[in-house]
Design an enzyme around this catalytic site. Structure first.
Site, PDB file in Angstrom:
ATOM      1  N   GLN A 202     140.181  34.827  92.382  1.00 42.96           N
ATOM      2  CA  GLN A 202     138.801  34.434  92.108  1.00 42.96           C
ATOM      3  C   GLN A 202     138.720  33.552  90.881  1.00 42.96           C
ATOM      4  O   GLN A 202     139.245  33.911  89.822  1.00 42.96           O
ATOM      5  CB  GLN A 202     137.941  35.688  91.904  1.00 42.96           C
ATOM      6  CG  GLN A 202     136.479  35.424  91.594  1.00 42.96           C
ATOM      7  CD  GLN A 202     135.721  36.701  91.263  1.00 42.96           C
ATOM      8  OE1 GLN A 202     136.187  37.509  90.461  1.00 42.96           O
ATOM      9  NE2 GLN A 202     134.579  36.907  91.869  1.00 42.96           N
ATOM     10  N   GLY A 203     138.063  32.412  90.982  1.00 45.57           N
ATOM     11  CA  GLY A 203     137.854  31.508  89.859  1.00 45.57           C
ATOM     12  C   GLY A 203     136.392  31.457  89.465  1.00 45.57           C
ATOM     13  O   GLY A 203     135.679  30.519  89.830  1.00 45.57           O
ATOM     14  N   TYR A 204     135.940  32.481  88.762  1.00 43.16           N
ATOM     15  CA  TYR A 204     134.556  32.544  88.309  1.00 43.16           C
ATOM     16  C   TYR A 204     134.486  32.379  86.788  1.00 43.16           C
ATOM     17  O   TYR A 204     133.989  31.397  86.282  1.00 43.16           O
ATOM     18  CB  TYR A 204     133.930  33.891  88.714  1.00 43.16           C
ATOM     19  CG  TYR A 204     133.237  33.897  90.061  1.00 43.16           C
ATOM     20  CD1 TYR A 204     133.666  33.070  91.096  1.00 43.16           C
ATOM     21  CD2 TYR A 204     132.169  34.744  90.312  1.00 43.16           C
ATOM     22  CE1 TYR A 204     133.037  33.082  92.326  1.00 43.16           C
ATOM     23  CE2 TYR A 204     131.533  34.766  91.540  1.00 43.16           C
ATOM     24  CZ  TYR A 204     131.964  33.930  92.548  1.00 43.16           C
ATOM     25  OH  TYR A 204     131.335  33.956  93.763  1.00 43.16           O
ATOM     26  N   SER A 205     134.984  33.379  86.057  1.00 41.26           N
ATOM     27  CA  SER A 205     134.827  33.396  84.598  1.00 41.26           C
ATOM     28  C   SER A 205     135.598  32.260  83.934  1.00 41.26           C
ATOM     29  O   SER A 205     136.644  31.817  84.413  1.00 41.26           O
ATOM     30  CB  SER A 205     135.308  34.728  84.030  1.00 41.26           C
ATOM     31  OG  SER A 205     134.502  35.791  84.480  1.00 41.26           O
TER      32      SER A 205
ATOM     33  N   GLU B  26     130.965  43.217  94.959  1.00 35.24           N
ATOM     34  CA  GLU B  26     131.958  43.594  93.953  1.00 35.24           C
ATOM     35  C   GLU B  26     131.456  44.753  93.107  1.00 35.24           C
ATOM     36  O   GLU B  26     132.201  45.688  92.802  1.00 35.24           O
ATOM     37  CB  GLU B  26     132.265  42.381  93.059  1.00 35.24           C
ATOM     38  CG  GLU B  26     133.350  42.653  92.037  1.00 35.24           C
ATOM     39  CD  GLU B  26     133.637  41.454  91.147  1.00 35.24           C
ATOM     40  OE1 GLU B  26     134.564  41.546  90.336  1.00 35.24           O
ATOM     41  OE2 GLU B  26     132.925  40.438  91.249  1.00 35.24           O
TER      42      GLU B  26
ATOM     43  N   ASN C 163     128.520  45.504  81.530  1.00 31.62           N
ATOM     44  CA  ASN C 163     127.490  46.528  81.655  1.00 31.62           C
ATOM     45  C   ASN C 163     126.220  46.183  80.888  1.00 31.62           C
ATOM     46  O   ASN C 163     125.128  46.638  81.248  1.00 31.62           O
ATOM     47  CB  ASN C 163     128.048  47.882  81.201  1.00 31.62           C
ATOM     48  CG  ASN C 163     128.936  48.501  82.269  1.00 31.62           C
ATOM     49  OD1 ASN C 163     129.360  47.830  83.217  1.00 31.62           O
ATOM     50  ND2 ASN C 163     129.222  49.773  82.137  1.00 31.62           N
ATOM     51  N   GLU C 164     126.333  45.385  79.831  1.00 28.70           N
ATOM     52  CA  GLU C 164     125.139  44.930  79.132  1.00 28.70           C
ATOM     53  C   GLU C 164     124.279  44.076  80.064  1.00 28.70           C
ATOM     54  O   GLU C 164     123.046  44.208  80.100  1.00 28.70           O
ATOM     55  CB  GLU C 164     125.528  44.120  77.882  1.00 28.70           C
ATOM     56  CG  GLU C 164     126.091  44.952  76.740  1.00 28.70           C
ATOM     57  CD  GLU C 164     127.537  45.370  76.966  1.00 28.70           C
ATOM     58  OE1 GLU C 164     128.166  44.874  77.932  1.00 28.70           O
ATOM     59  OE2 GLU C 164     128.037  46.195  76.185  1.00 28.70           O
TER      60      GLU C 164
END
Length: 392
Positions: A126-129, A245, A377-378
């Protein structure tokens, strides 16, 4: 809302347990018994066992090679896999990009990619962040420019690309309109990892695993036919993928297995000549975790009951992700406390601690990231506040 299992679903649970016990290779079962580390070859061996049975993609429709299960069978299957300690399959092809190709991809894309995801012939990442775009994903800067010859030219960097060193393909969010507002100028692109200009560098986690990577793209040429969905419409796909996810990260089965191990360690570990399990403080901490885990399980069952009625995952998946990741971390922290100095053992050779305790320190360290990946989680608290509580 009925949250009980039918006789048919209970019979299916028995079938899944019997299959795992019979078909998991003995060497993998031995690793599972001590919650050890499976390398990618182990994961792909188990992938092929499940593929041969037709169970490798529980959430895929039958017409694309899935088993055609209802939501409850999918839940039961995933829970039994976690409870067994079997290798958890790489989710990037089966759970993330595969369903998106089914929903948004062209017929040619479905024909090209789906069979090889099912068979395990092609592995995805996965190439997200990015270094400056994690939970605030819309700030990504990796760009894909039209070269006027039927291709995009991709430049930029992705980080936390889990197991990219083993991947054949990567699905990426890229910026295709530099002038549009954040979300409006993003597209969803499939990139062959063997393309010139793609560089992958794994880095060591504190748990002594090479799970994460940094991935660079330098003038990487990608055919326009690898665009999934509309140009500049990638944000819709990204949100759909993250909903799946975050539901996965609830990890009730994984936490249940970890808590059972805590009890066994506490029973076997002596303090002042008595098992730690007899200590009222230890028993109280285990009891509190039992209550938390049971509450999470009931929330998961509520989401399951809704899914069984045809309701798609909504913002409640953020609750499951938030609480599930926190509870898993807390259980492993309790395991570390119960083990005492022996918990700092993941860099030592085998035999320093009992085999069933050998990987706890490593898992504790690796899963500190559980409250960050899949959206921190924030950010999940912001989603809950806005979408469920109606706060602005």
């Amino acid at each position: 809302m009925d949250m009980s299992f039918s006789p048919e679903h209970l019979a299916f649970r028995d079938e899944v347990r019997a299959f795992i016990q019979e078909k998991m290779p003995k060497d993998l079962a031995a690793i599972a018994e001590v919650d050890g580390h499976f390398d990618m070859k182990d994961v792909m061996r188990w992938h092929r066992v499940l593929a041969e049975k037709g169970w490798v993609a529980p959430n895929w429709p039958k017409e694309f090679g899935g088993p055609g299960w209802d939501a409850t069978r999918r839940f039961v299957f995933n829970e039994e896999i976690e409870l067994s300690g079997a290798p958890l399959l790489s989710p990037f092809g089966l759970v993330m990009v595969g369903p998106l190709i089914i929903q948004f991809g062209s017929d040619a894309q479905k024909k090209r990619y789906l069979p090889k995801i099912l068979s395990g012939d092609e592995v995805w990442c996965q190439g997200y962040s990015e270094p400056n775009a994690g939970s605030d994903l819309a700030s990504l800067t990796t760009r894909a420019d039209d070269d006027g010859k039927g291709n995009f030219v991709v430049n930029g960097q992705k980080t936390w690309t889990t197991y990219a060193q083993y991947a054949d393909w990567i699905f990426c969010l890229v910026r295709t309109d530099q002038k549009a507002k954040k979300q409006a100028g993003i597209s969803f692109l499939l990139i062959d990892m063997k393309t010139p200009g793609v560089t992958v560098k794994p880095f060591l986690t504190t748990g002594n695993t090479l799970a994460f990577c940094e991935t660079w793209f330098e003038n990487v040429v990608v055919p326009k036919e690898n665009l999934v969905g509309p140009l500049n419409g990638g944000w819709t796909l990204a949100k759909a993928l993250l909903g799946h996810e975050r539901t996965l990260i609830a990890a009730v089965g994984q936490s249940s297995r970890a808590l059972r191990r805590v009890k066994r360690i506490a029973a076997a570990t002596k303090a002042s000549g008595k098992p730690l399990l007899d200590d009222p403080i230890v028993r109280a901490r285990i009891g509190r975790m039992e209550v938390k885990l049971r509450s999470l399980q009931m929330a998961n069952y509520r989401a399951l009951a809704g899914a069984q009625l045809g309701h798609a995952p909504g913002p409640e998946s953020s609750i499951l992700k938030l609480r599930g990741s926190e509870i898993l971390q807390q259980i492993l922290e309790l395991a570390m406390d119960v083990m005492g100095p022996a918990s700092l053992s993941w860099f030592n050779p085998p035999g320093v601690v009992p085999p069933d305790q050998q990987w706890i320190g490593s898992n504790f360290n690796y899963l500190r990231a559980a409250t960050i990946y899949g959206g921190s989680n924030e950010i999940q608290r912001n989603v809950i506040a806005k979408m469920i509580l109606g706060l602005s």
